[in-house]
Design an enzyme around this catalytic site. Structure first.
Site, short mmCIF file in Angstrom:
data_model
loop_
_atom_site.label_atom_id
_atom_site.label_comp_id
_atom_site.label_asym_id
_atom_site.label_seq_id
_atom_site.Cartn_x
_atom_site.Cartn_y
_atom_site.Cartn_z
N CYS A 116 0.80 -1.22 0.00
CA CYS A 116 0.00 0.00 0.00
C CYS A 116 0.84 1.28 0.00
O CYS A 116 0.33 2.36 -0.30
CB CYS A 116 -0.94 0.00 1.20
SG CYS A 116 -2.07 -1.41 1.22
N HIS A 256 -3.61 7.04 2.65
CA HIS A 256 -3.95 5.72 2.12
C HIS A 256 -5.32 5.29 2.65
O HIS A 256 -5.62 5.47 3.83
CB HIS A 256 -2.88 4.70 2.54
CG HIS A 256 -3.26 3.29 2.23
ND1 HIS A 256 -3.63 2.90 0.97
CD2 HIS A 256 -3.35 2.19 3.02
CE1 HIS A 256 -3.93 1.61 1.00
NE2 HIS A 256 -3.77 1.16 2.23
N ASN A 286 -10.04 -0.39 -0.44
CA ASN A 286 -8.58 -0.29 -0.44
C ASN A 286 -8.04 -0.86 -1.74
O ASN A 286 -8.04 -2.07 -1.94
CB ASN A 286 -8.02 -1.06 0.76
CG ASN A 286 -6.51 -0.98 0.87
OD1 ASN A 286 -5.83 -0.48 -0.03
ND2 ASN A 286 -5.96 -1.47 1.97
#
Length: 332
Positions: A116, A256, A286
């Site tokens: 990520c 994020h 996500n």
């Protein structure tokens, strides 16, 4: 001569058409919309459907749109970095597949794997090539087809992840705009808490590895949450302190999109109000390396030249970091 910095001069994103809602997930695993929304902030996520469609499909669309929007000749692109943990194949690099598809025949490229945090790492890396004076146009992509490595019988992971891609163009700037500073971290001891064990040289693909579900994402949620809340907030605060920034100085936090509670904790640590926090987790979930450029894509029309942006990310294994960037252009 003024110092050369690497400025974002354009951004584009792409998400697949298929929408996987919380209601549909209720038919697949023991969960419900209220449980998912209260714990993650996610309502739906996009899924790339179709045979032989890998991450490059989304990345190509994002880069094509980026080059068209910025009126950039593909042959002028010097370099392509693709941040992804779901490459089309181990090799060739997805960056090279994308370059070939869009006509960036003079670019060299490679994939960057940092989960990520990948886009943040990629942007920091691309910026150094610009700052050195050796490269003029660098495309940085964040793209992942997470649906390809998710077990849709695992409630801990299937509710979180979606598919998507975003890309930015980095170019030299001498006005002090662009990437100003980054704090980047990693800690391999996080391997046991957030990983995909199968498919590498340690556990090559086999009938046994498939039966054992080694080719899916594994996450120990509570441990990852604690690490992410602390470390994402810490690096965001550190990059602000290093650059004498207060919450009032920051126009936008670009966090994020892992979990709304993690984002809220980071914003509180930075003393930034909700109105200055970019959020799209409710629509995309996500998308791993795709979250940060997709945020820029969604919020581009609200960004103004000289805006101070602080990016923050946390990823598997563990990786994390924060970047301070000054936005380089006004809305079209």
């Amino acid at each position: 001569m003024s110092k050369i910095t690497a400025a974002i001069t354009g951004v584009e994103g792409y998400v697949p058409d298929y929408v996987l809602t919380n209601q549909e997930l209720e038919t697949m695993v023991d969960t419900n919309d209220e449980w998912i929304t209260s714990r993650t902030g996610i309502k739906e996520r996009r899924i790339l459907k179709g045979e032989m469609k890998g991450t490059s499909v989304m990345a190509i669309e994002a880069v094509r749109g980026l080059l068209e929007k910025t009126n950039t000749d593909p042959k002028e692109v010097d370099m392509v970095i693709c941040a992804t943990v779901t490459p089309d194949m181990p090799f060739p690099a997805t960056a090279n597949i994308v370059s070939n598809a869009v006509g960036a025949s003079n670019a060299f490229g490679y994939d960057l794997s940092a989960a990520c945090s990948g886009f943040l790492y990629g942007m920091a890396t691309g910026a150094k090539f610009i700052e050195s004076g050796s490269h003029k146009k660098v495309v940085v992509i964040g793209a992942d087809k997470m649906s390809s490595i998710i077990d849709y019988k695992d409630r801990a992971t299937c509710i979180i992840f979606g598919d998507g891609a975003g890309a930015v163009l980095l170019e030299p700037n001498q006005e002090g705009l662009g990437v100003i500073d980054s704090v980047l971290k990693s800690d391999g001891s996080g391997e046991e808490f957030l990983r995909m064990r199968g498919g590498g040289s340690r556990i090559p693909a086999s009938v046994e590895s498939v039966k054992n579900k080694e080719h899916y994402v594994y996450q120990e949620g509570s441990t990852v949450f604690k690490f992410a809340v602390t470390n994402m907030a810490d690096v965001a605060a550190e990059v602000m302190e290093r650059n004498q920034l207060s919450g009032d100085d920051v126009a936008w936090l670009v966090p994020h999109q892992a979990n709304k509670r993690i984002v809220d904790a980071t914003a509180r640590r930075m003393e930034i109000g909700d109105d200055k926090v970019m959020m799209n987790i409710s629509r995309y979930g996500n998308t791993t390396a795709g979250t940060l450029p997709l945020l820029l894509w969604d919020y581009e029309s609200q960004l103004k030249k000289n805006d101070n942006l602080v990016f923050a990310a946390f990823g598997g294994g563990f990786t994390w970091g924060a970047t301070y960037l000054k936005w380089a252009y006004d809305p079209a």
